[in-house]
Design a protein around this motif. Structure first.
Motif, PDB file in Angstrom:
ATOM      1  N   ASP A  77       0.834  -1.202   0.000  1.00 38.65           N
ATOM      2  CA  ASP A  77       0.000   0.000   0.000  1.00 38.65           C
ATOM      3  C   ASP A  77       0.869   1.253   0.000  1.00 38.65           C
ATOM      4  O   ASP A  77       0.575   2.235  -0.696  1.00 38.65           O
TER       5      ASP A  77
ATOM      6  N   LYS B 155       2.975  13.521   0.125  1.00 42.26           N
ATOM      7  CA  LYS B 155       2.905  14.387  -1.050  1.00 42.26           C
ATOM      8  C   LYS B 155       3.418  15.781  -0.724  1.00 42.26           C
ATOM      9  O   LYS B 155       4.156  16.397  -1.515  1.00 42.26           O
TER      10      LYS B 155
ATOM     11  N   LYS C 188       2.487   1.758  -3.462  1.00 42.95           N
ATOM     12  CA  LYS C 188       1.468   2.231  -4.408  1.00 42.95           C
ATOM     13  C   LYS C 188       1.211   3.721  -4.211  1.00 42.95           C
ATOM     14  O   LYS C 188       1.144   4.497  -5.174  1.00 42.95           O
ATOM     15  N   THR C 189       1.084   4.128  -2.942  1.00 47.95           N
ATOM     16  CA  THR C 189       0.833   5.538  -2.646  1.00 47.95           C
ATOM     17  C   THR C 189       2.015   6.404  -3.058  1.00 47.95           C
ATOM     18  O   THR C 189       1.840   7.493  -3.613  1.00 47.95           O
TER      19      THR C 189
ATOM     20  N   GLN D  44      -1.233   9.996   4.853  1.00 47.13           N
ATOM     21  CA  GLN D  44      -0.648   9.643   3.570  1.00 47.13           C
ATOM     22  C   GLN D  44      -0.380  10.884   2.728  1.00 47.13           C
ATOM     23  O   GLN D  44       0.617  10.950   1.995  1.00 47.13           O
TER      24      GLN D  44
ATOM     25  N   GLN E 131       1.962   6.969  -6.789  1.00 47.24           N
ATOM     26  CA  GLN E 131       0.955   7.956  -7.155  1.00 47.24           C
ATOM     27  C   GLN E 131       1.428   9.370  -6.829  1.00 47.24           C
ATOM     28  O   GLN E 131       1.290  10.290  -7.644  1.00 47.24           O
TER      29      GLN E 131
END
Length: 245
Positions: A41, A160, A44-45, A156, A48
């Protein structure tokens, strides 16, 4: 002390407090599953966020030049640059979420099945009852878990912000809870709950209905009994159903 009370004290804890035991066991199972799958997970994050950060810096023309590295190379990059344990960075809110969600939905589903709807005289549990029970269990479980789900997503998003060079908003999970509560009040912890419970209703309609229906079919139509092997086969078919979706 009466005899029934003495006999009750000799029963296993799972029989004395079935709902509490179900919640704890579901939470433990969800914790183990989350710990095992969280690195996937996380990578994957990260992938992205990596693409989104590149687009933010370079514009739409950078779509094809965004530095995607693939799941394996991203995981290896995290290990090399940040350390092996960073593969589980942010796992705490994810565990909180799964304990509340998995425990809540399982206890709700069993209560609906055994107490509210009930089985027929031949111990059959009709499909329509299983569908309704699964959807209601998903709705209640997700509603209870929405604050932890919200914090998980917010934590999460910190990755970013870090990639974009922005200051982090939260020092940790508990600080995130406190800040969301201070800024939005109790209602702020349930932001986005409507689409979340809609998705959970559909997911659990498929998961719990498939599992319960398959298990009941195996017990009635094969030599298998209601034991761990039957539960495992039923769970495997649920996994196949989700993979097909």
């Amino acid at each position: 002390m009466s005899v029934p009370e003495e006999e009750e004290r000799l029963l296993p804890l799972t029989q004395r407090w079935p709902r509490a035991s179900k919640f704890l066991l579901s939470g433990c199972a969800a914790t183990v599953a989350e710990l095992a799958t969280f690195p996937l997970d996380l990578t994957k994050t990260r992938l992205q966020m990596q693409g989104e950060a590149a687009l933010a810096r370079l514009g739409d023309g950078a779509r094809e030049s965004a530095p995607y590295r693939g799941m394996v190379r991203t995981a290896l990059g995290i290990i090399e640059e940040e350390g092996f344990l960073k593969l589980w960075q942010g796992v705490t809110p994810a565990i909180y979420r799964h304990v509340v969600y998995s425990g809540g939905r399982m206890v709700t589903y069993e209560h609906l099945r055994e107490v509210v709807f009930g089985k027929s005289e031949d111990e059959h549990y009709p499909l329509w009852k299983s569908v309704i029970g699964g959807m209601m269990a998903g709705v209640i479980g997700q509603f209870l878990a929405n604050p932890t789900d919200l914090v998980k997503v917010q934590m999460q998003m910190e990755g970013k912000r870090k990639l974009e060079g922005k200051p982090l908003r939260f020092r940790g999970v508990h600080h995130a809870f406190a800040k969301i509560l201070a800024e939005g009040g109790i209602r702020g912890l349930w932001a986005g709950w409507v689409p979340n419970i809609q998705r959970a209703a559909l997911v659990n309609m498929g998961d719990l209905t498939t599992y319960d229906t398959v298990k009941h079919y195996l017990v009635l139509n094969t030599p298998l009994e209601d034991n761990i092997m039957t539960h495992g086969l039923s769970s495997d078919l649920v996994g196949s159903h989700k993979a097909i979706q």
